[in-house]
Design a protein around this motif. Sequence first.
Motif, PDB file in Angstrom:
ATOM      1  N   ASP A 223       0.788  -1.174  -0.163  1.00 26.39           N
ATOM      2  CA  ASP A 223       0.002  -0.031  -0.036  1.00 26.39           C
ATOM      3  C   ASP A 223       0.888   1.321  -0.100  1.00 26.39           C
ATOM      4  OD1 ASP A 223      -2.097  -1.709   0.353  1.00 26.39           O
ATOM      5  OD2 ASP A 223      -2.700  -1.146   2.164  1.00 26.39           O
ATOM      6  N   TRP A 224       0.522   2.178  -0.637  1.00 27.43           N
ATOM      7  CA  TRP A 224       1.284   3.450  -0.843  1.00 27.43           C
ATOM      8  C   TRP A 224       0.013   4.685  -0.146  1.00 27.43           C
ATOM      9  CZ3 TRP A 224       5.662   4.978  -3.778  1.00 27.43           C
ATOM     10  CH2 TRP A 224       6.193   3.736  -4.476  1.00 27.43           C
ATOM     11  N   SER A 225       0.852   5.319   0.787  1.00 29.40           N
ATOM     12  CA  SER A 225      -0.090   6.344   1.306  1.00 29.40           C
ATOM     13  C   SER A 225       0.740   7.837   1.187  1.00 29.40           C
ATOM     14  CB  SER A 225      -0.392   5.967   2.750  1.00 29.40           C
ATOM     15  OG  SER A 225      -1.087   7.141   3.292  1.00 29.40           O
ATOM     16  N   SER A 226       0.468   8.621   0.383  1.00 30.01           N
ATOM     17  CA  SER A 226       1.164   9.783  -0.079  1.00 30.01           C
ATOM     18  C   SER A 226       0.484  10.834  -0.844  1.00 30.01           C
ATOM     19  CB  SER A 226       2.454   9.404  -0.670  1.00 30.01           C
ATOM     20  OG  SER A 226       3.343  10.452  -0.628  1.00 30.01           O
ATOM     21  N   ASP A 227       1.001  11.749  -1.332  1.00 32.88           N
ATOM     22  CA  ASP A 227       0.440  12.691  -2.244  1.00 32.88           C
ATOM     23  C   ASP A 227       0.385  12.285  -3.558  1.00 32.88           C
ATOM     24  OD1 ASP A 227       0.025  14.321  -0.011  1.00 32.88           O
ATOM     25  OD2 ASP A 227       1.806  15.315  -0.351  1.00 32.88           O
ATOM     26  N   VAL A 228      -0.693  12.624  -4.410  1.00 30.34           N
ATOM     27  CA  VAL A 228      -0.692  12.517  -5.734  1.00 30.34           C
ATOM     28  C   VAL A 228      -0.529  13.898  -6.406  1.00 30.34           C
ATOM     29  CG1 VAL A 228      -2.458  12.528  -7.338  1.00 30.34           C
ATOM     30  CG2 VAL A 228      -2.384  10.541  -6.500  1.00 30.34           C
ATOM     31  N   CYS A 229       0.124  14.071  -7.444  1.00 29.42           N
ATOM     32  CA  CYS A 229       0.427  15.153  -8.249  1.00 29.42           C
ATOM     33  C   CYS A 229       0.558  14.991  -9.588  1.00 29.42           C
ATOM     34  CB  CYS A 229       1.517  16.224  -7.534  1.00 29.42           C
ATOM     35  SG  CYS A 229       2.971  15.451  -7.915  1.00 29.42           S
ATOM     36  N   SER A 230       0.413  16.025 -10.378  1.00 35.32           N
ATOM     37  CA  SER A 230       0.340  16.021 -11.874  1.00 35.32           C
ATOM     38  C   SER A 230       1.926  15.953 -12.285  1.00 35.32           C
ATOM     39  CB  SER A 230      -0.409  17.051 -12.415  1.00 35.32           C
ATOM     40  OG  SER A 230      -0.276  16.980 -13.781  1.00 35.32           O
ATOM     41  N   SER A 231       2.181  15.133 -13.055  1.00 35.26           N
ATOM     42  CA  SER A 231       3.859  15.313 -13.646  1.00 35.26           C
ATOM     43  C   SER A 231       3.568  15.798 -14.999  1.00 35.26           C
ATOM     44  CB  SER A 231       4.323  14.142 -13.609  1.00 35.26           C
ATOM     45  OG  SER A 231       3.772  13.083 -14.473  1.00 35.26           O
ATOM     46  N   ASP A 232       4.829  16.267 -15.485  1.00 37.36           N
ATOM     47  CA  ASP A 232       4.999  16.714 -16.922  1.00 37.36           C
ATOM     48  C   ASP A 232       5.424  15.380 -17.863  1.00 37.36           C
ATOM     49  OD1 ASP A 232       4.226  19.300 -15.977  1.00 37.36           O
ATOM     50  OD2 ASP A 232       6.603  19.630 -15.583  1.00 37.36           O
ATOM     51  N   PRO A 233       4.364  15.306 -18.815  1.00 39.14           N
ATOM     52  CA  PRO A 233       4.762  14.063 -19.717  1.00 39.14           C
ATOM     53  C   PRO A 233       6.109  14.392 -20.380  1.00 39.14           C
ATOM     54  CG  PRO A 233       2.446  14.679 -19.833  1.00 39.14           C
ATOM     55  CD  PRO A 233       3.189  15.719 -19.172  1.00 39.14           C
TER      56      PRO A 233
ATOM     57  N   PRO B  54      -6.889   3.716 -14.955  1.00 36.52           N
ATOM     58  CA  PRO B  54      -7.550   4.226 -16.192  1.00 36.52           C
ATOM     59  C   PRO B  54      -8.456   5.201 -15.742  1.00 36.52           C
ATOM     60  CG  PRO B  54      -8.517   2.295 -15.193  1.00 36.52           C
ATOM     61  CD  PRO B  54      -7.127   2.535 -14.570  1.00 36.52           C
ATOM     62  N   ASP B  55      -9.124   5.846 -14.780  1.00 40.15           N
ATOM     63  CA  ASP B  55      -9.974   6.670 -14.556  1.00 40.15           C
ATOM     64  C   ASP B  55      -9.261   8.096 -14.119  1.00 40.15           C
ATOM     65  OD1 ASP B  55     -12.146   8.183 -13.595  1.00 40.15           O
ATOM     66  OD2 ASP B  55     -12.708   6.815 -12.281  1.00 40.15           O
ATOM     67  N   VAL B  56      -8.861   8.619 -15.217  1.00 38.11           N
ATOM     68  CA  VAL B  56      -8.055   9.901 -14.987  1.00 38.11           C
ATOM     69  C   VAL B  56      -8.838  10.986 -14.355  1.00 38.11           C
ATOM     70  CG1 VAL B  56      -7.059  12.005 -16.501  1.00 38.11           C
ATOM     71  CG2 VAL B  56      -6.643   9.548 -17.172  1.00 38.11           C
ATOM     72  N   THR B  57     -10.338  11.202 -14.527  1.00 38.61           N
ATOM     73  CA  THR B  57     -11.053  11.905 -13.880  1.00 38.61           C
ATOM     74  C   THR B  57     -11.114  11.646 -12.186  1.00 38.61           C
ATOM     75  OG1 THR B  57     -12.760  11.869 -15.391  1.00 38.61           O
ATOM     76  CG2 THR B  57     -13.441  12.774 -13.607  1.00 38.61           C
ATOM     77  N   LYS B  58     -10.716  10.486 -11.800  1.00 37.50           N
ATOM     78  CA  LYS B  58     -10.682  10.124 -10.358  1.00 37.50           C
ATOM     79  C   LYS B  58      -9.018  10.764  -9.758  1.00 37.50           C
ATOM     80  CE  LYS B  58     -11.261   6.935  -6.573  1.00 37.50           C
ATOM     81  NZ  LYS B  58     -11.887   5.513  -6.207  1.00 37.50           N
ATOM     82  N   LEU B  59      -8.124  10.640 -10.585  1.00 39.53           N
ATOM     83  CA  LEU B  59      -7.013  11.034 -10.390  1.00 39.53           C
ATOM     84  C   LEU B  59      -7.173  12.668 -10.394  1.00 39.53           C
ATOM     85  CD1 LEU B  59      -4.562   8.947 -12.475  1.00 39.53           C
ATOM     86  CD2 LEU B  59      -4.971   8.807 -10.117  1.00 39.53           C
ATOM     87  N   GLU B  60      -8.043  13.276 -11.466  1.00 37.14           N
ATOM     88  CA  GLU B  60      -7.749  14.815 -11.231  1.00 37.14           C
ATOM     89  C   GLU B  60      -8.502  15.083  -9.892  1.00 37.14           C
ATOM     90  OE1 GLU B  60      -9.928  15.550 -14.864  1.00 37.14           O
ATOM     91  OE2 GLU B  60      -8.004  15.630 -16.018  1.00 37.14           O
ATOM     92  N   LYS B  61      -9.563  14.483  -9.458  1.00 38.91           N
ATOM     93  CA  LYS B  61     -10.139  14.893  -7.973  1.00 38.91           C
ATOM     94  C   LYS B  61      -9.180  14.900  -6.881  1.00 38.91           C
ATOM     95  CE  LYS B  61     -14.814  13.677  -9.846  1.00 38.91           C
ATOM     96  NZ  LYS B  61     -15.899  13.032  -9.554  1.00 38.91           N
ATOM     97  N   LEU B  62      -8.303  13.722  -7.187  1.00 39.65           N
ATOM     98  CA  LEU B  62      -7.407  13.470  -6.045  1.00 39.65           C
ATOM     99  C   LEU B  62      -5.987  14.132  -6.043  1.00 39.65           C
ATOM    100  CD1 LEU B  62      -7.534   9.658  -5.595  1.00 39.65           C
ATOM    101  CD2 LEU B  62      -8.544  11.416  -4.193  1.00 39.65           C
ATOM    102  N   ALA B  63      -5.990  14.985  -6.855  1.00 38.85           N
ATOM    103  CA  ALA B  63      -4.724  15.880  -7.467  1.00 38.85           C
ATOM    104  C   ALA B  63      -4.365  16.658  -5.927  1.00 38.85           C
ATOM    105  CB  ALA B  63      -4.897  16.916  -8.252  1.00 38.85           C
ATOM    106  N   ASN B  64      -2.838  16.651  -5.651  1.00 37.48           N
ATOM    107  CA  ASN B  64      -2.450  17.305  -4.451  1.00 37.48           C
ATOM    108  C   ASN B  64      -3.019  16.983  -3.181  1.00 37.48           C
ATOM    109  OD1 ASN B  64      -0.461  18.728  -6.329  1.00 37.48           O
ATOM    110  ND2 ASN B  64      -2.291  20.104  -6.974  1.00 37.48           N
ATOM    111  N   LYS B  65      -3.703  15.908  -3.183  1.00 39.43           N
ATOM    112  CA  LYS B  65      -4.349  15.227  -1.801  1.00 39.43           C
ATOM    113  C   LYS B  65      -3.487  14.215  -1.460  1.00 39.43           C
ATOM    114  CE  LYS B  65      -8.653  17.234  -2.760  1.00 39.43           C
ATOM    115  NZ  LYS B  65     -10.148  16.826  -2.876  1.00 39.43           N
ATOM    116  N   ARG B  66      -3.654  13.886  -0.198  1.00 43.45           N
ATOM    117  CA  ARG B  66      -2.935  12.463   0.636  1.00 43.45           C
ATOM    118  C   ARG B  66      -3.924  11.491   0.117  1.00 43.45           C
ATOM    119  NH1 ARG B  66       0.723  11.273   4.095  1.00 43.45           N
ATOM    120  NH2 ARG B  66       0.380   9.813   5.132  1.00 43.45           N
ATOM    121  N   VAL B  67      -3.106  10.337  -0.302  1.00 44.40           N
ATOM    122  CA  VAL B  67      -4.093   9.203  -0.950  1.00 44.40           C
ATOM    123  C   VAL B  67      -3.620   7.914  -0.480  1.00 44.40           C
ATOM    124  CG1 VAL B  67      -4.846  10.229  -2.987  1.00 44.40           C
ATOM    125  CG2 VAL B  67      -2.525   8.838  -2.994  1.00 44.40           C
TER     126      VAL B  67
END
Length: 86
Positions: free
Chosen positions: A1-11, A42-55
């Motif tokens: 299990d990972w518990s940390s922050d999600v953030c967008s990266s530069d492709p 696969p669910d980019v919309t969910k990742l966008e909602k979690l951006a910069n949050k602890r997950v």
Amino acid sequence: DWSSDVCSSDPIGGESTGWTIQTESEIAVDGKQVNSVEVGYPDVTKLEKLANKRVKATGKISHRHGVETGDQLVLEVSSIKEAKAK
């Protein structure tokens, strides 16, 4: 299990998943010290909602190889949700 922050990266040239999980401190994955890992989900919309949050994310580590990026660790996420703040 990972518990940390999600953030967008530069492709980089399309070789990135576009998302990373940043860990609070460096950890060993497959014998390699890292402080972030790309996220495959696969669910980019969910990742966008979690951006910069602890997950809290659960999944399996895989490897992807790119011409520009070389060998990259990717967490193929089976479950991801917002975690309680510490």
